[in-house]
Design an enzyme around this catalytic site. Structure first.
Site, PDB file in Angstrom:
ATOM      1  CE  LYS A 178       2.436   3.528   4.599  1.00 44.57           C
ATOM      2  NZ  LYS A 178       3.509   3.346   3.629  1.00 44.57           N
ATOM      3  NE  ARG A 186       3.064  -3.177   2.647  1.00 41.12           N
ATOM      4  CZ  ARG A 186       2.793  -2.655   3.838  1.00 41.12           C
ATOM      5  NH1 ARG A 186       2.165  -1.500   3.939  1.00 41.12           N
ATOM      6  NH2 ARG A 186       3.164  -3.287   4.934  1.00 41.12           N
TER       7      ARG A 186
HETATM    8  C1  YH5 Z   1       5.120   0.725   1.890  1.00 40.93           C
HETATM    9  O1  YH5 Z   1       4.600   1.841   1.731  1.00 40.93           O
HETATM   10  N1  YH5 Z   1       4.828   0.424   4.409  1.00 40.93           N
HETATM   11  S1  YH5 Z   1       4.992  -0.680   6.904  1.00 40.93           S
HETATM   12  C2  YH5 Z   1       1.675   3.804   9.151  1.00 40.93           C
HETATM   13  C3  YH5 Z   1       0.308   3.843   8.920  1.00 40.93           C
HETATM   14  C4  YH5 Z   1      -0.275   2.916   8.070  1.00 40.93           C
HETATM   15  C5  YH5 Z   1       0.493   1.931   7.495  1.00 40.93           C
HETATM   16  C6  YH5 Z   1      -0.116   5.585  10.520  1.00 40.93           C
HETATM   17  N2  YH5 Z   1       5.834  -1.554   4.516  1.00 40.93           N
HETATM   18  C7  YH5 Z   1       5.225   0.075   3.158  1.00 40.93           C
HETATM   19  O2  YH5 Z   1       2.142  -0.009   6.388  1.00 40.93           O
HETATM   20  N3  YH5 Z   1       6.352  -1.796   2.152  1.00 40.93           N
HETATM   21  C8  YH5 Z   1       5.234  -0.587   5.205  1.00 40.93           C
HETATM   22  O3  YH5 Z   1      -0.530   4.805   9.454  1.00 40.93           O
HETATM   23  C9  YH5 Z   1       5.841  -1.160   3.232  1.00 40.93           C
HETATM   24  N4  YH5 Z   1       5.667   0.052   0.836  1.00 40.93           N
HETATM   25  C10 YH5 Z   1       6.251  -1.165   0.967  1.00 40.93           C
HETATM   26  N5  YH5 Z   1       6.741  -1.752  -0.144  1.00 40.93           N
HETATM   27  C11 YH5 Z   1       4.142   0.838   7.334  1.00 40.93           C
HETATM   28  C12 YH5 Z   1       2.669   0.823   7.098  1.00 40.93           C
HETATM   29  C13 YH5 Z   1       1.869   1.889   7.743  1.00 40.93           C
HETATM   30  C14 YH5 Z   1       2.450   2.817   8.575  1.00 40.93           C
END
Ligand code: YH5
Length: 284
Positions: A227, A261
């Site tokens: 992230k 996750r």
């Molecule tokens: C979460 O934290 N996140 S979708 C931006 C990124 C990397 C990854 C710019 N669904 C979560 O994974 N569900 C998402 O880098 C989630 N907890 C739970 N429970 C976003 C995502 C992401 C966004």
């Protein structure tokens, strides 16, 4: 008397042993998903990726068909269902793994449960019209994530006076709403929602204060893999955030997280196995 957490989470036909931590592997099926570049939209490729994450040690595969990136095109319930349903069905049948569905949509919640899903993961914490009732009817556990507003607007100057206290009171309100429709506290997993309606400072303060969030007595899920909170410190693009993600994985485990996750299952399993070796080491 101490309130103790029950040691297993019943996820339909499978269960999650909460005596130790677990890895949840991310399977994006959004054509515009940033991390997978849309390459996994093909069912076959997605199933193979799930099988690989499962073989590497993931206890849960989280299937998401809606992009929560600010600016992403909204998807209809039917589109989301078309993307997610075949994968829920095939993966829960062919892999010995708990299938989690990253959705806020009542129809997707109901149909996924029917097709074998074991966990409902909702970034909107079941606040959409009909979502609470749909989740209650599945009898599955739910992950309630903290966010303010909608993904579209959540990064417009978020403000908190006491972020940990505010996340906890949000969770408590959602736990009450769940209990009113028959979702008991034993079915609930909680997530602070890193990157959702929080700036970098907020994310790090909340991360540092994870132990305070354990006071709610529910298993904590942490999603920080690749992230922006990592990119903003390291000044590295998303494909160079593995070491940063693993550093946070260690610290999340030390602060009591039960589910990580992640995109990088193999590397995070190494972290988890070393963490467990330290935790279970006794002086000779
Ligand atoms: C979460 O934290 N996140 S979708 C931006 C990124 C990397 C990854 C710019 N669904 C979560 O994974 N569900 C998402 O880098 C989630 N907890 C739970 N429970 C976003 C995502 C992401 C966004």
């Amino acid at each position: 008397m101490y309130a103790t957490m029950q040691p297993v989470l019943r996820c339909g036909k499978r269960h999650l042993d909460l005596n130790h931590a677990h890895v949840m592997g991310i399977l994006n099926v959004t054509p515009d998903s940033f991390s997978d570049g849309g390459h996994y939209t093909q069912i076959d490729t997605a199933v193979r990726r799930a099988q690989s994450m499962c073989a590497l040690g993931a206890s849960i595969i989280d299937i998401g068909g809606e992009s929560t990136r600010p600016g992403a095109a909204p998807v209809s319930a039917q589109q989301e269902l078309d993307r997610v349903a075949p994968l829920v069905e095939i993966i829960s049948r062919e892999c010995d793994v708990i299938v989690s569905v990253d959705t806020s949509t009542p129809a997707v919640i109901r149909e996924s449960a029917r097709l074998g899903a074991g966990l409902i993961n909702d970034v909107r914490a079941l606040q959409r019209e009909g979502a609470l009732d749909a989740a209650a009817a599945t009898h599955l556990p739910v992950c309630l994530m903290h966010m303010r507003g909608e993904p579209q607007t959540m990064q417009d100057e978020p403000f908190y006076t006491d972020i940990a206290a505010e996340v906890i009171s949000f969770w408590q309100e959602r736990i009450r709403a769940c209990e009113q429709v028959g979702i008991s506290a034993e079915r609930i997993v909680l997530d602070p929602g890193f990157g959702f309606a929080k700036n970098t400072q907020h994310n790090y303060e909340l991360f540092q204060r994870l132990p305070e969030l354990l006071s709610v007595q529910r298993p904590l899920l942490v999603g920080v893999s690749r992230k922006s909170m990592i990119g903003n410190v390291l000044h590295k693009p998303v494909e160079q955030r593995l070491s940063g993600s693993l550093a946070l994985a260690v610290m999340a485990l030390e602060r009591g997280a039960k589910i990580l996750r992640v995109h990088d299952v193999a590397e995070t399993m190494d972290v988890l196995n070393i963490f467990n070796a330290v935790c279970s080491a006794a002086k000779e």
